[in-house]
Design a protein around this motif. Sequence first.
Motif, PDB file in Angstrom:
ATOM      1  N   THR A  65       0.867  -1.170   0.000  1.00 18.55           N
ATOM      2  CA  THR A  65       0.000   0.000   0.000  1.00 18.55           C
ATOM      3  C   THR A  65       0.901   1.217   0.000  1.00 18.55           C
ATOM      4  OG1 THR A  65      -0.109   0.163   2.396  1.00 18.55           O
ATOM      5  CG2 THR A  65      -1.722  -1.294   1.331  1.00 18.55           C
ATOM      6  N   ARG A  66       0.265   2.381   0.085  1.00 20.21           N
ATOM      7  CA  ARG A  66       1.077   3.586   0.097  1.00 20.21           C
ATOM      8  C   ARG A  66       1.822   3.775   1.407  1.00 20.21           C
ATOM      9  NH1 ARG A  66      -3.840   8.003   0.185  1.00 20.21           N
ATOM     10  NH2 ARG A  66      -4.560   7.642   2.349  1.00 20.21           N
ATOM     11  N   SER A  67       1.474   2.987   2.468  1.00 21.16           N
ATOM     12  CA  SER A  67       2.138   3.159   3.762  1.00 21.16           C
ATOM     13  C   SER A  67       2.972   1.959   4.185  1.00 21.16           C
ATOM     14  CB  SER A  67       1.082   3.434   4.853  1.00 21.16           C
ATOM     15  OG  SER A  67       0.171   2.352   4.942  1.00 21.16           O
ATOM     16  N   ALA A  68       2.829   0.809   3.553  1.00 18.38           N
ATOM     17  CA  ALA A  68       3.571  -0.375   3.980  1.00 18.38           C
ATOM     18  C   ALA A  68       3.583  -1.394   2.865  1.00 18.38           C
ATOM     19  CB  ALA A  68       2.956  -0.976   5.243  1.00 18.38           C
TER      20      ALA A  68
ATOM     21  N   HIS B 278       8.881   1.022  -2.703  1.00 17.99           N
ATOM     22  CA  HIS B 278       8.645   2.465  -2.678  1.00 17.99           C
ATOM     23  C   HIS B 278       7.174   2.695  -3.003  1.00 17.99           C
ATOM     24  CE1 HIS B 278       8.913   6.772  -3.452  1.00 17.99           C
ATOM     25  NE2 HIS B 278      10.105   6.733  -2.857  1.00 17.99           N
ATOM     26  N   PRO B 279       6.530   3.655  -2.372  1.00 16.01           N
ATOM     27  CA  PRO B 279       5.100   3.898  -2.654  1.00 16.01           C
ATOM     28  C   PRO B 279       4.789   4.176  -4.114  1.00 16.01           C
ATOM     29  CG  PRO B 279       5.787   5.055  -0.665  1.00 16.01           C
ATOM     30  CD  PRO B 279       7.035   4.508  -1.288  1.00 16.01           C
ATOM     31  N   LEU B 280       5.708   4.736  -4.897  1.00 11.43           N
ATOM     32  CA  LEU B 280       5.434   5.072  -6.296  1.00 11.43           C
ATOM     33  C   LEU B 280       5.265   3.851  -7.164  1.00 11.43           C
ATOM     34  CD1 LEU B 280       7.762   8.144  -6.900  1.00 11.43           C
ATOM     35  CD2 LEU B 280       5.336   8.094  -6.332  1.00 11.43           C
ATOM     36  N   THR B 281       5.564   2.680  -6.622  1.00 12.07           N
ATOM     37  CA  THR B 281       5.369   1.461  -7.412  1.00 12.07           C
ATOM     38  C   THR B 281       3.924   0.998  -7.393  1.00 12.07           C
ATOM     39  OG1 THR B 281       5.957   0.117  -5.489  1.00 12.07           O
ATOM     40  CG2 THR B 281       7.746   0.698  -7.006  1.00 12.07           C
ATOM     41  N   THR B 282       3.012   1.760  -6.722  1.00 12.54           N
ATOM     42  CA  THR B 282       1.578   1.399  -6.686  1.00 12.54           C
ATOM     43  C   THR B 282       0.755   2.568  -7.210  1.00 12.54           C
ATOM     44  OG1 THR B 282       1.205   2.240  -4.452  1.00 12.54           O
ATOM     45  CG2 THR B 282       2.026  -0.025  -4.650  1.00 12.54           C
ATOM     46  N   VAL B 283      -0.532   2.266  -7.727  1.00 15.53           N
ATOM     47  CA  VAL B 283      -1.449   3.320  -8.184  1.00 15.53           C
ATOM     48  C   VAL B 283      -1.815   4.230  -7.023  1.00 15.53           C
ATOM     49  CG1 VAL B 283      -3.736   3.779  -9.156  1.00 15.53           C
ATOM     50  CG2 VAL B 283      -2.342   1.885 -10.043  1.00 15.53           C
ATOM     51  N   ASP B 284      -2.093   3.604  -5.868  1.00 13.64           N
ATOM     52  CA  ASP B 284      -2.403   4.408  -4.685  1.00 13.64           C
ATOM     53  C   ASP B 284      -1.241   5.313  -4.325  1.00 13.64           C
ATOM     54  OD1 ASP B 284      -4.859   3.291  -4.490  1.00 13.64           O
ATOM     55  OD2 ASP B 284      -4.328   1.859  -2.888  1.00 13.64           O
ATOM     56  N   GLY B 285      -0.068   4.835  -4.561  1.00 15.05           N
ATOM     57  CA  GLY B 285       1.086   5.652  -4.249  1.00 15.05           C
ATOM     58  C   GLY B 285       1.172   6.869  -5.140  1.00 15.05           C
ATOM     59  N   TRP B 286       0.939   6.631  -6.467  1.00 15.09           N
ATOM     60  CA  TRP B 286       0.947   7.779  -7.383  1.00 15.09           C
ATOM     61  C   TRP B 286      -0.170   8.768  -7.025  1.00 15.09           C
ATOM     62  CZ3 TRP B 286       4.622   9.437 -10.324  1.00 15.09           C
ATOM     63  CH2 TRP B 286       5.592   8.551 -10.818  1.00 15.09           C
ATOM     64  N   PHE B 287      -1.360   8.264  -6.744  1.00 17.56           N
ATOM     65  CA  PHE B 287      -2.469   9.154  -6.384  1.00 17.56           C
ATOM     66  C   PHE B 287      -2.131   9.942  -5.125  1.00 17.56           C
ATOM     67  CE2 PHE B 287      -6.417  10.009  -4.079  1.00 17.56           C
ATOM     68  CZ  PHE B 287      -7.104  10.762  -5.031  1.00 17.56           C
ATOM     69  N   ALA B 288      -1.589   9.236  -4.136  1.00 12.10           N
ATOM     70  CA  ALA B 288      -1.216   9.930  -2.902  1.00 12.10           C
ATOM     71  C   ALA B 288      -0.146  10.979  -3.175  1.00 12.10           C
ATOM     72  CB  ALA B 288      -0.711   8.916  -1.868  1.00 12.10           C
ATOM     73  N   LEU B 289       0.790  10.673  -4.105  1.00 12.63           N
ATOM     74  CA  LEU B 289       1.824  11.637  -4.433  1.00 12.63           C
ATOM     75  C   LEU B 289       1.224  12.881  -5.077  1.00 12.63           C
ATOM     76  CD1 LEU B 289       4.805  12.457  -4.703  1.00 12.63           C
ATOM     77  CD2 LEU B 289       4.843  11.214  -6.890  1.00 12.63           C
ATOM     78  N   LEU B 290       0.283  12.656  -6.017  1.00 15.80           N
ATOM     79  CA  LEU B 290      -0.324  13.803  -6.691  1.00 15.80           C
ATOM     80  C   LEU B 290      -1.115  14.657  -5.703  1.00 15.80           C
ATOM     81  CD1 LEU B 290      -1.518  12.102 -10.016  1.00 15.80           C
ATOM     82  CD2 LEU B 290       0.433  13.639  -9.683  1.00 15.80           C
ATOM     83  N   VAL B 291      -1.858  13.999  -4.815  1.00 14.23           N
ATOM     84  CA  VAL B 291      -2.607  14.762  -3.816  1.00 14.23           C
ATOM     85  C   VAL B 291      -1.655  15.559  -2.936  1.00 14.23           C
ATOM     86  CG1 VAL B 291      -4.087  14.549  -1.780  1.00 14.23           C
ATOM     87  CG2 VAL B 291      -4.574  13.198  -3.830  1.00 14.23           C
ATOM     88  N   ALA B 292      -0.579  14.925  -2.522  1.00 15.24           N
ATOM     89  CA  ALA B 292       0.375  15.619  -1.659  1.00 15.24           C
ATOM     90  C   ALA B 292       1.001  16.796  -2.388  1.00 15.24           C
ATOM     91  CB  ALA B 292       1.455  14.643  -1.182  1.00 15.24           C
ATOM     92  N   LEU B 293       1.345  16.577  -3.674  1.00 18.94           N
ATOM     93  CA  LEU B 293       1.931  17.673  -4.448  1.00 18.94           C
ATOM     94  C   LEU B 293       0.911  18.796  -4.617  1.00 18.94           C
ATOM     95  CD1 LEU B 293       3.962  15.750  -7.199  1.00 18.94           C
ATOM     96  CD2 LEU B 293       4.861  17.112  -5.303  1.00 18.94           C
TER      97      LEU B 293
END
Length: 576
Positions: free
Chosen positions: A440-443, A530-545
Amino acid sequence: MPPRVPVVVTAVLCLAAGVTAVGTANPPAPGTEDNGLTENESATLWSRDDDAYMSQSAYRRRYGKSRTAMQQLANGTDITFTRPPATAATWTRNDFGDLEASGADTSIAPQNAALEDGVFIADAHATVFAVQPSTRVHAAPNETTHYVAPNGTLRGSVDYRVRVPARSTNGNRTTEWTLQRHEIESVRLLRDGEPIVTRDGTHTPALEYALDAHDEVTLTLEADIHVRLRAVTRGPNSTVVNTTTRTETVTVADSLSVDVYDPEATVYYADYPGGDTGVAVFQIQPWQGYTLSDDGSRRVRGVWRFYTARDTGWDKLVRRNGTAQETVTSDAIPVSVHAYPSRIGPRAEPVRDGPEILDTWQVTNATRAPPLGENINVDVVNGSYTASHGVAVRAGDVDPDTIRVAGIVRGVNASITEPDSGFERPLFRSNLTATVVEQTRSATTVRLTLRSAYSGAPVVLDDDAGPRPGVGPARNGYIAIAGQHVETNASGVAVVTLDQPGIYTARYHPGSWVDQRSAYVGDTATVRWHPLTTVDGWFALLVALGWQLLPFVVALYAGRRLLALLSPATGFSDRP
């Protein structure tokens, strides 16, 4: 055997300043005694001296000559050895010849001798001088064991004086006593009360013995002292009216408890993939170490180191003649070998490219450090320590026939016995893999799989094995990753959760191959997360950005609106 090179400890102490007088309890000045040793060897004997360093100039003023570097060093500290030195036995054997034998009217004994009195025999004693080869092992507080070789020599001192009654008068009769004969009839060495050596009597017995016991025994030096006196009674005109002969025999003895040192070592071997050899030696008694080559250049030492020190009970002798006694300095000083646990710990030689120590263990839990007494300046351990009843190493190709297990008593090597499960332990390659199974984006969840590289069978781990060889489950060890220690299940699988992005290395730490009927060598595997290896990770990155950029977007929009309001196109002008 050639002289061994001593290991010098706490050498900085020899830099201490100051000069003190040499007390009567100190050893003789180097070079003043002819005891079969060189001056340098003699200088290493005297642990338990006061170690007050005397400068070279002060020494020259006092003795009229200079010292060697070893003599200077020994003056300021104690010298230790990596194996039991022969110097103590050489000194003791030669110094034993300096023991005095008194006449019939005087007895000479150490201050702590147990004296026996009869009617005519007085101040009689038999006192053990030394037993060698032997080593006193200081293992723990209030725990010192005196180990003796199965074959050795016990030396002792026997002495006495004879009370000859004074001339007496009864009426017209006078009785006068004369000493007809006095002797030490025989001397004996007893083991647990049973004679094992008997010799003709002497003031300085040296009894060679052979002991077949393997446990604690009591050795007793025993001597029979015999005297014969004649009493002649005379009447008037010196006429002999009566002649009486009186005899007396007194038996004197001195005992000490010792452990007969006859060690048996258990040896295990394992062949590593690639050609190295694993060797593990286990011995329940303290032992010195073992060699892995014919020439002894590759060797392993345990925790024990050695020093030599005099027996202070022989520093002073008491001379008694019935009317007075006099304390004198002894001309004969026995020296003993002592073993202690060293802070240096187990070592393998050569240091750089020699055997690699894998593990050490002992029969019981860690032992507390022993106190060694006053004026013993050696590198004894602080706190608890592992007694190294067992030491396992990994080395280059080793021929099992070259292994020699050296004991803690000089000249005694351990006999090698085969374990019930055999000498050799199979050792195989392992195959460790690490795979991300969920993230997931956290673990992320990582599956660790451990199998035999030879058969593919799962490797099941259990890290609860005991420390002794041959005891414990079929497999032990663990896998370390991200600071966690995990064990595999019946399928050879362990699952871990990682909550920080990064590159992780999982490492299999196999348990000691000595404890297992078949064992493995370690292996490693790497996993990335790394979180960027998941869709949730990319979405979380975009939201954070987006949240990070929102203030800049607002500021940009506000700036553009302000510029638009102030531009000429709005109809505002500064003209009249």
